[in-house]
Motif scaffolding. Structure first.
Motif, PDB file in Angstrom:
ATOM      1  N   GLN A  53     -10.106  17.791   2.128  1.00  0.00           N
ATOM      2  CA  GLN A  53     -11.125  18.649   2.589  1.00  0.00           C
ATOM      3  C   GLN A  53     -12.377  18.813   1.852  1.00  0.00           C
ATOM      4  O   GLN A  53     -12.172  18.681   0.764  1.00  0.00           O
ATOM      5  N   PRO A  54     -13.741  18.863   2.584  1.00  0.00           N
ATOM      6  CA  PRO A  54     -14.651  18.919   1.914  1.00  0.00           C
ATOM      7  C   PRO A  54     -14.681  20.003   0.646  1.00  0.00           C
ATOM      8  O   PRO A  54     -14.215  21.119   0.636  1.00  0.00           O
ATOM      9  N   ALA A  55     -15.381  19.715  -0.466  1.00  0.00           N
ATOM     10  CA  ALA A  55     -15.534  20.626  -1.624  1.00  0.00           C
ATOM     11  C   ALA A  55     -16.640  21.443  -1.277  1.00  0.00           C
ATOM     12  O   ALA A  55     -17.611  21.089  -0.595  1.00  0.00           O
ATOM     13  N   ALA A  56     -16.449  22.419  -1.973  1.00  0.00           N
ATOM     14  CA  ALA A  56     -17.963  23.404  -1.894  1.00  0.00           C
ATOM     15  C   ALA A  56     -19.198  22.797  -2.455  1.00  0.00           C
ATOM     16  O   ALA A  56     -18.848  22.146  -3.605  1.00  0.00           O
ATOM     17  N   PRO A  57     -20.086  23.155  -2.256  1.00  0.00           N
ATOM     18  CA  PRO A  57     -21.426  22.881  -2.981  1.00  0.00           C
ATOM     19  C   PRO A  57     -21.436  22.727  -4.311  1.00  0.00           C
ATOM     20  O   PRO A  57     -20.998  24.045  -5.004  1.00  0.00           O
ATOM     21  N   HIS A  58     -21.863  22.007  -5.118  1.00  0.00           N
ATOM     22  CA  HIS A  58     -22.132  22.012  -6.702  1.00  0.00           C
ATOM     23  C   HIS A  58     -23.419  21.764  -6.794  1.00  0.00           C
ATOM     24  O   HIS A  58     -24.132  20.802  -6.463  1.00  0.00           O
ATOM     25  N   ALA A  59     -24.063  22.686  -7.894  1.00  0.00           N
ATOM     26  CA  ALA A  59     -25.408  22.477  -8.170  1.00  0.00           C
ATOM     27  C   ALA A  59     -25.624  22.373  -9.653  1.00  0.00           C
ATOM     28  O   ALA A  59     -25.125  23.058 -10.388  1.00  0.00           O
ATOM     29  N   THR A  60     -26.630  21.608 -10.191  1.00  0.00           N
ATOM     30  CA  THR A  60     -27.241  21.349 -11.562  1.00  0.00           C
ATOM     31  C   THR A  60     -28.669  21.887 -11.377  1.00  0.00           C
ATOM     32  O   THR A  60     -29.392  21.238 -10.525  1.00  0.00           O
ATOM     33  N   ARG A  71     -30.538  19.825  -8.136  1.00  0.00           N
ATOM     34  CA  ARG A  71     -29.544  18.791  -7.745  1.00  0.00           C
ATOM     35  C   ARG A  71     -28.367  19.425  -7.254  1.00  0.00           C
ATOM     36  O   ARG A  71     -27.609  20.030  -7.750  1.00  0.00           O
ATOM     37  N   ILE A  72     -28.246  19.013  -5.934  1.00  0.00           N
ATOM     38  CA  ILE A  72     -26.845  19.865  -5.201  1.00  0.00           C
ATOM     39  C   ILE A  72     -26.017  18.570  -4.562  1.00  0.00           C
ATOM     40  O   ILE A  72     -26.681  17.789  -3.904  1.00  0.00           O
ATOM     41  N   SER A  73     -24.829  18.626  -5.010  1.00  0.00           N
ATOM     42  CA  SER A  73     -23.752  17.852  -4.278  1.00  0.00           C
ATOM     43  C   SER A  73     -23.170  18.319  -3.096  1.00  0.00           C
ATOM     44  O   SER A  73     -22.693  19.401  -3.424  1.00  0.00           O
ATOM     45  N   LEU A  74     -23.156  17.781  -2.118  1.00  0.00           N
ATOM     46  CA  LEU A  74     -22.516  18.096  -0.719  1.00  0.00           C
ATOM     47  C   LEU A  74     -21.600  17.107  -0.281  1.00  0.00           C
ATOM     48  O   LEU A  74     -21.403  15.841  -0.624  1.00  0.00           O
ATOM     49  N   GLU A  75     -20.662  17.597   0.653  1.00  0.00           N
ATOM     50  CA  GLU A  75     -19.547  17.038   1.142  1.00  0.00           C
ATOM     51  C   GLU A  75     -19.535  17.551   2.637  1.00  0.00           C
ATOM     52  O   GLU A  75     -19.797  18.731   2.853  1.00  0.00           O
ATOM     53  N   LEU A  76     -20.046  16.661   3.585  1.00  0.00           N
ATOM     54  CA  LEU A  76     -20.234  17.197   4.899  1.00  0.00           C
ATOM     55  C   LEU A  76     -19.410  16.356   5.866  1.00  0.00           C
ATOM     56  O   LEU A  76     -19.125  15.266   5.700  1.00  0.00           O
ATOM     57  N   GLY A  77     -19.543  17.074   7.152  1.00  0.00           N
ATOM     58  CA  GLY A  77     -18.678  16.470   8.171  1.00  0.00           C
ATOM     59  C   GLY A  77     -19.588  15.265   9.017  1.00  0.00           C
ATOM     60  O   GLY A  77     -20.834  15.290   8.807  1.00  0.00           O
ATOM     61  N   TYR A  78     -19.022  14.463   9.424  1.00  0.00           N
ATOM     62  CA  TYR A  78     -19.585  13.243  10.261  1.00  0.00           C
ATOM     63  C   TYR A  78     -18.806  12.900  11.436  1.00  0.00           C
ATOM     64  O   TYR A  78     -17.455  12.878  11.758  1.00  0.00           O
ATOM     65  N   PRO A  79     -19.278  12.728  12.555  1.00  0.00           N
ATOM     66  CA  PRO A  79     -20.861  12.486  13.010  1.00  0.00           C
ATOM     67  C   PRO A  79     -21.556  13.946  13.015  1.00  0.00           C
ATOM     68  O   PRO A  79     -21.021  14.959  13.560  1.00  0.00           O
ATOM     69  N   GLU A  98     -36.318  31.855  -5.167  1.00  0.00           N
ATOM     70  CA  GLU A  98     -37.415  32.615  -5.502  1.00  0.00           C
ATOM     71  C   GLU A  98     -37.103  34.083  -5.298  1.00  0.00           C
ATOM     72  O   GLU A  98     -37.725  34.638  -6.183  1.00  0.00           O
ATOM     73  N   GLU A  99     -36.372  34.310  -4.518  1.00  0.00           N
ATOM     74  CA  GLU A  99     -35.876  35.861  -4.107  1.00  0.00           C
ATOM     75  C   GLU A  99     -35.075  36.469  -5.417  1.00  0.00           C
ATOM     76  O   GLU A  99     -35.382  37.386  -5.823  1.00  0.00           O
ATOM     77  N   CYS A 100     -34.030  35.788  -5.659  1.00  0.00           N
ATOM     78  CA  CYS A 100     -33.159  36.286  -6.809  1.00  0.00           C
ATOM     79  C   CYS A 100     -33.701  36.235  -8.087  1.00  0.00           C
ATOM     80  O   CYS A 100     -33.318  37.156  -8.991  1.00  0.00           O
ATOM     81  N   ALA A 101     -34.396  34.997  -8.438  1.00  0.00           N
ATOM     82  CA  ALA A 101     -34.859  34.571  -9.793  1.00  0.00           C
ATOM     83  C   ALA A 101     -36.303  34.752 -10.356  1.00  0.00           C
ATOM     84  O   ALA A 101     -36.775  34.418 -11.364  1.00  0.00           O
ATOM     85  N   ALA A 102     -36.852  34.808  -9.174  1.00  0.00           N
ATOM     86  CA  ALA A 102     -38.493  34.658  -9.307  1.00  0.00           C
ATOM     87  C   ALA A 102     -38.887  33.516  -9.888  1.00  0.00           C
ATOM     88  O   ALA A 102     -39.904  33.430 -10.845  1.00  0.00           O
ATOM     89  N   MET A 103     -38.442  32.351  -9.506  1.00  0.00           N
ATOM     90  CA  MET A 103     -38.678  31.219 -10.161  1.00  0.00           C
ATOM     91  C   MET A 103     -39.087  30.435  -9.013  1.00  0.00           C
ATOM     92  O   MET A 103     -38.665  30.504  -7.845  1.00  0.00           O
ATOM     93  N   SER A 104     -40.163  29.327  -9.300  1.00  0.00           N
ATOM     94  CA  SER A 104     -40.521  28.511  -8.416  1.00  0.00           C
ATOM     95  C   SER A 104     -39.719  27.148  -8.308  1.00  0.00           C
ATOM     96  O   SER A 104     -38.966  26.812  -9.301  1.00  0.00           O
ATOM     97  N   VAL A 105     -39.442  26.519  -7.128  1.00  0.00           N
ATOM     98  CA  VAL A 105     -38.592  25.423  -6.896  1.00  0.00           C
ATOM     99  C   VAL A 105     -39.466  24.300  -6.416  1.00  0.00           C
ATOM    100  O   VAL A 105     -39.511  24.229  -5.029  1.00  0.00           O
ATOM    101  N   PRO A 106     -39.872  23.264  -7.088  1.00  0.00           N
ATOM    102  CA  PRO A 106     -40.761  22.299  -6.302  1.00  0.00           C
ATOM    103  C   PRO A 106     -39.831  21.390  -5.866  1.00  0.00           C
ATOM    104  O   PRO A 106     -40.345  20.587  -5.259  1.00  0.00           O
ATOM    105  N   GLU A 107     -38.800  21.241  -6.507  1.00  0.00           N
ATOM    106  CA  GLU A 107     -37.810  19.955  -6.143  1.00  0.00           C
ATOM    107  C   GLU A 107     -36.147  20.267  -6.055  1.00  0.00           C
ATOM    108  O   GLU A 107     -35.772  20.981  -6.822  1.00  0.00           O
ATOM    109  N   VAL A 108     -35.753  19.960  -4.658  1.00  0.00           N
ATOM    110  CA  VAL A 108     -34.350  20.233  -4.396  1.00  0.00           C
ATOM    111  C   VAL A 108     -33.896  18.516  -4.080  1.00  0.00           C
ATOM    112  O   VAL A 108     -34.091  18.337  -2.870  1.00  0.00           O
ATOM    113  N   ASP A 109     -33.202  18.251  -5.091  1.00  0.00           N
ATOM    114  CA  ASP A 109     -32.329  16.822  -4.612  1.00  0.00           C
ATOM    115  C   ASP A 109     -31.137  16.903  -4.103  1.00  0.00           C
ATOM    116  O   ASP A 109     -30.265  17.892  -4.626  1.00  0.00           O
TER     117      ASP A 109
END
Length: 130
Positions: A53-60, A71-79, A98-109
């Motif tokens: 089964q796909p694992a829950a997303p993991h973020a660093t 950086r987020i690691s995902l497992e997705l269904g295909y197709p 931005e809502e919860c931590a009032a921080m800007s996020v210029p990059e999401v890999d």
């Protein structure tokens, strides 16, 4: 009878101190936001790990002052529409941090670690009913 004490003048906001949000808290916000985004996308409903089964997303995250790189690691269904799922995750992660931590996020890999095709254990739960 006692005389009331004079109220001290209010302290300006800049002199009140600072709030520090730990990196792991920001990472948890990002992972939860990714789960929320995938729950709304067909073929993207994550489940909590287990055999086949796909694992829950993991973020660093990397936080520098009030700027977060994620950086987020995902497992997705295909197709499925991988681009739409990744766009939904990016959008949701940016908005929630931005809502919860009032921080800007210029990059999401996003790293797609695994694709789960139909016929693998747990894949039947990902298919959209017709």
């Amino acid at each position: 009878m006692s005389t009331p004490r004079p109220t001290p003048p209010p302290v300006p906001p800049a002199e009140r101190g600072a709030t520090h949000i730990a990196d792991r808290v920001v990472a948890k916000i990002a992972a939860q936001a990714a789960r929320e985004a995938l729950a709304r996308e067909p073929g993207g409903q994550p489940r909590m790990g287990g055999r086949g089964q796909p694992a829950a997303p993991h973020a660093t995250v990397t936080v520098h002052h009030d700027v977060v790189r994620v950086r987020i690691s995902l497992e997705l269904g295909y197709p499925s529409d991988l681009g739409a799922q990744c766009a939904a995750v990016r959008s949701r992660v940016v908005r929630r941090i931005e809502e919860c931590a009032a921080m800007s996020v210029p990059e999401v890999d996003i790293d797609i670690e695994h694709l789960h095709p139909p016929g693998t254990p747990g894949a039947a739960l990902q298919r959209k009913p017709r």
